[in-house]
Design a protein around this motif. Structure first.
Motif, PDB file in Angstrom:
ATOM      1  N   THR A 158       0.857  -1.184   0.000  1.00  0.00           N
ATOM      2  CA  THR A 158       0.000   0.000   0.000  1.00  0.00           C
ATOM      3  C   THR A 158       0.893   1.234   0.000  1.00  0.00           C
ATOM      4  O   THR A 158       1.772   1.375   0.859  1.00  0.00           O
ATOM      5  CB  THR A 158      -0.924   0.017   1.229  1.00  0.00           C
ATOM      6  OG1 THR A 158      -1.705  -1.183   1.249  1.00  0.00           O
ATOM      7  CG2 THR A 158      -1.844   1.214   1.195  1.00  0.00           C
ATOM      8  N   VAL A 159       0.672   2.132  -0.972  1.00  0.00           N
ATOM      9  CA  VAL A 159       1.560   3.278  -1.114  1.00  0.00           C
ATOM     10  C   VAL A 159       0.793   4.472  -1.689  1.00  0.00           C
ATOM     11  O   VAL A 159      -0.120   4.317  -2.501  1.00  0.00           O
ATOM     12  CB  VAL A 159       2.772   2.917  -2.023  1.00  0.00           C
ATOM     13  CG1 VAL A 159       2.301   2.520  -3.418  1.00  0.00           C
ATOM     14  CG2 VAL A 159       3.783   4.046  -2.078  1.00  0.00           C
ATOM     15  N   ASP A 160       1.154   5.648  -1.226  1.00  0.00           N
ATOM     16  CA  ASP A 160       0.592   6.883  -1.772  1.00  0.00           C
ATOM     17  C   ASP A 160       0.961   7.019  -3.242  1.00  0.00           C
ATOM     18  O   ASP A 160       2.074   6.653  -3.656  1.00  0.00           O
ATOM     19  CB  ASP A 160       1.127   8.074  -0.980  1.00  0.00           C
ATOM     20  CG  ASP A 160       0.705   9.400  -1.583  1.00  0.00           C
ATOM     21  OD1 ASP A 160      -0.458   9.786  -1.404  1.00  0.00           O
ATOM     22  OD2 ASP A 160       1.550  10.030  -2.264  1.00  0.00           O
ATOM     23  N   THR A 161       0.060   7.547  -4.044  1.00  0.00           N
ATOM     24  CA  THR A 161       0.279   7.667  -5.488  1.00  0.00           C
ATOM     25  C   THR A 161       1.565   8.409  -5.821  1.00  0.00           C
ATOM     26  O   THR A 161       2.360   7.966  -6.660  1.00  0.00           O
ATOM     27  CB  THR A 161      -0.909   8.387  -6.150  1.00  0.00           C
ATOM     28  OG1 THR A 161      -2.103   7.637  -5.911  1.00  0.00           O
ATOM     29  CG2 THR A 161      -0.700   8.537  -7.642  1.00  0.00           C
ATOM     30  N   CYS A 162       1.793   9.545  -5.187  1.00  0.00           N
ATOM     31  CA  CYS A 162       2.996  10.327  -5.492  1.00  0.00           C
ATOM     32  C   CYS A 162       4.260   9.568  -5.102  1.00  0.00           C
ATOM     33  O   CYS A 162       5.255   9.591  -5.830  1.00  0.00           O
ATOM     34  CB  CYS A 162       2.936  11.686  -4.804  1.00  0.00           C
ATOM     35  SG  CYS A 162       1.653  12.784  -5.456  1.00  0.00           S
ATOM     36  N   GLU A 163       4.219   8.885  -3.972  1.00  0.00           N
ATOM     37  CA  GLU A 163       5.386   8.101  -3.558  1.00  0.00           C
ATOM     38  C   GLU A 163       5.636   6.953  -4.533  1.00  0.00           C
ATOM     39  O   GLU A 163       6.792   6.614  -4.826  1.00  0.00           O
ATOM     40  CB  GLU A 163       5.205   7.560  -2.143  1.00  0.00           C
ATOM     41  CG  GLU A 163       6.453   6.900  -1.579  1.00  0.00           C
ATOM     42  CD  GLU A 163       7.655   7.840  -1.530  1.00  0.00           C
ATOM     43  OE1 GLU A 163       8.773   7.377  -1.829  1.00  0.00           O
ATOM     44  OE2 GLU A 163       7.491   9.039  -1.200  1.00  0.00           O
ATOM     45  N   PHE A 164       4.573   6.355  -5.040  1.00  0.00           N
ATOM     46  CA  PHE A 164       4.711   5.305  -6.044  1.00  0.00           C
ATOM     47  C   PHE A 164       5.486   5.813  -7.255  1.00  0.00           C
ATOM     48  O   PHE A 164       6.400   5.141  -7.760  1.00  0.00           O
ATOM     49  CB  PHE A 164       3.321   4.822  -6.463  1.00  0.00           C
ATOM     50  CG  PHE A 164       3.311   3.879  -7.632  1.00  0.00           C
ATOM     51  CD1 PHE A 164       3.872   2.615  -7.536  1.00  0.00           C
ATOM     52  CD2 PHE A 164       2.711   4.256  -8.835  1.00  0.00           C
ATOM     53  CE1 PHE A 164       3.854   1.738  -8.622  1.00  0.00           C
ATOM     54  CE2 PHE A 164       2.684   3.389  -9.913  1.00  0.00           C
ATOM     55  CZ  PHE A 164       3.255   2.128  -9.814  1.00  0.00           C
ATOM     56  N   PHE A 165       5.166   7.013  -7.724  1.00  0.00           N
ATOM     57  CA  PHE A 165       5.870   7.553  -8.883  1.00  0.00           C
ATOM     58  C   PHE A 165       7.318   7.910  -8.553  1.00  0.00           C
ATOM     59  O   PHE A 165       8.199   7.772  -9.402  1.00  0.00           O
ATOM     60  CB  PHE A 165       5.116   8.748  -9.458  1.00  0.00           C
ATOM     61  CG  PHE A 165       3.972   8.342 -10.338  1.00  0.00           C
ATOM     62  CD1 PHE A 165       4.174   8.021 -11.664  1.00  0.00           C
ATOM     63  CD2 PHE A 165       2.688   8.240  -9.826  1.00  0.00           C
ATOM     64  CE1 PHE A 165       3.128   7.618 -12.474  1.00  0.00           C
ATOM     65  CE2 PHE A 165       1.628   7.836 -10.622  1.00  0.00           C
ATOM     66  CZ  PHE A 165       1.849   7.524 -11.948  1.00  0.00           C
ATOM     67  N   ARG A 166       7.565   8.377  -7.349  1.00  0.00           N
ATOM     68  CA  ARG A 166       8.966   8.605  -6.958  1.00  0.00           C
ATOM     69  C   ARG A 166       9.752   7.290  -6.997  1.00  0.00           C
ATOM     70  O   ARG A 166      10.907   7.250  -7.432  1.00  0.00           O
ATOM     71  CB  ARG A 166       9.034   9.212  -5.557  1.00  0.00           C
ATOM     72  CG  ARG A 166       8.436  10.601  -5.448  1.00  0.00           C
ATOM     73  CD  ARG A 166       8.570  11.180  -4.047  1.00  0.00           C
ATOM     74  NE  ARG A 166       7.785  12.396  -3.906  1.00  0.00           N
ATOM     75  CZ  ARG A 166       6.643  12.490  -3.209  1.00  0.00           C
ATOM     76  NH1 ARG A 166       6.178  11.426  -2.549  1.00  0.00           N
ATOM     77  NH2 ARG A 166       5.981  13.618  -3.153  1.00  0.00           N
ATOM     78  N   LEU A 167       9.123   6.231  -6.549  1.00  0.00           N
ATOM     79  CA  LEU A 167       9.792   4.929  -6.504  1.00  0.00           C
ATOM     80  C   LEU A 167      10.029   4.370  -7.899  1.00  0.00           C
ATOM     81  O   LEU A 167      11.137   3.922  -8.215  1.00  0.00           O
ATOM     82  CB  LEU A 167       8.961   3.939  -5.678  1.00  0.00           C
ATOM     83  CG  LEU A 167       8.946   4.192  -4.166  1.00  0.00           C
ATOM     84  CD1 LEU A 167       7.830   3.396  -3.506  1.00  0.00           C
ATOM     85  CD2 LEU A 167      10.297   3.816  -3.543  1.00  0.00           C
ATOM     86  N   ILE A 168       9.011   4.394  -8.767  1.00  0.00           N
ATOM     87  CA  ILE A 168       9.216   3.841 -10.097  1.00  0.00           C
ATOM     88  C   ILE A 168      10.133   4.719 -10.943  1.00  0.00           C
ATOM     89  O   ILE A 168      10.770   4.246 -11.879  1.00  0.00           O
ATOM     90  CB  ILE A 168       7.886   3.592 -10.836  1.00  0.00           C
ATOM     91  CG1 ILE A 168       7.130   4.885 -11.110  1.00  0.00           C
ATOM     92  CG2 ILE A 168       7.025   2.599 -10.080  1.00  0.00           C
ATOM     93  CD1 ILE A 168       5.858   4.691 -11.913  1.00  0.00           C
TER      94      ILE A 168
END
Length: 271
Positions: free
Chosen positions: A230-240
């Motif tokens: 489970t991850v915040d949308t913005c954090e997901f994009f930082r990660l990918i």
């Protein structure tokens, strides 16, 4: 080739929305903010806007500027070199002039996209993800523009984007690469199922079944996944995106903890 079945209309709408969001964001930045180093190596915040202008200029058929950019540490491949030539073309120009260039090219591109038929949108072309439909390429453009809005906001501590429509289209594009990322980069073992739950700006669950070939499946059909992240949308994009401020520890993990941690640490795949 099997082209991605994509409805081009919402993609084109989202791209226009994201261009407007970028325009508003950059118009409100001071000269000092524009000149400040961005979260991307070797680029200022102003360079990010120049990059968007350059990519849309290429799509409009404009010639690549003749600029010498070899030997720069952050330029590691031909695509990076191409991007850098456009960035160098706009470095040092007044902010108002760069914004005018952005307005000009996005207006030209919007007109061109509006005139394209369904057949033209479905036609094969070379995209950053390989041969696919022109509509897929435009979805990649939404992804790229949206993540760059996030980059500028992160670098200047301006808060997260509020452009939910473009973010949702960007999630669709990220989802297309998720099976590869999980199977090849994160090394999820065969026979595993993974669910990724996005929260915040986009509320959506993505599920991948890693069988002989990893594939996206409907999240509601996965009754007992091996791990749920489970991850915040913005954090997901930082990660990918492998961004500087990406923080795998912000990802909530339910199920196989070790597998979840490995996935969270290996989501980056963009160039």
């Amino acid at each position: 080739m099997s082209r991605s079945p994509i409805d081009s209309a919402p993609v084109v709408t989202a791209l226009g929305q994201e261009w407007a969001a970028l325009r508003d964001l950059f118009a409100g930045l001071s000269d000092e903010q524009l000149a400040a180093p961005s979260v991307l190596p070797g680029w200022t915040n102003a360079d990010i806007l120049a990059h968007v202008i350059g990519t849309e200029s290429l799509l409009a058929g404009r010639p690549v500027p003749e600029r010498e950019v070899s030997g720069r540490a952050h330029v590691r491949n031909p695509i990076g070199e191409l991007n850098e030539k456009w960035i160098e073309e706009f470095r040092g120009r007044p902010a108002g002039e760069v914004l005018e260039a952005f307005d000009s090219i996005t207006a030209e591109r919007a007109s061109a996209l509006a005139a394209m038929s369904d057949e033209e949108m479905a036609a094969e072309t070379l995209t950053p993800a390989g041969p696919d439909s022109y509509a897929r390429f435009m979805r990649i453009r939404v992804f790229d523009c949206w993540i760059h809005e996030l980059d500028v906001r992160d670098g200047l501590a301006l808060g997260s984007p509020t452009t939910a429509g473009p973010a949702a289209v960007a999630v669709e594009e990220a989802a297309a690469s998720l099976p590869y990322v999980l199977a090849k980069r994160a090394g999820v073992p065969r026979g595993s199922t993974v669910v990724l739950r996005l929260t915040g700006l986009v509320d959506r669950s993505l599920a991948v079944d890693v069988a002989d070939r990893a594939t996206l499946v409907a999240a509601e059909e996965v009754a007992e996944p091996d791990v749920v992240l489970t991850v915040d949308t913005c954090e997901f994009f930082r990660l990918i995106g492998g961004r500087r401020d990406a923080n795998p520890s912000t990802v909530g993990i339910t199920g196989d903890q070790a597998l979840g941690e490995r996935i969270a640490a290996n989501l980056a795949y963009t160039i």
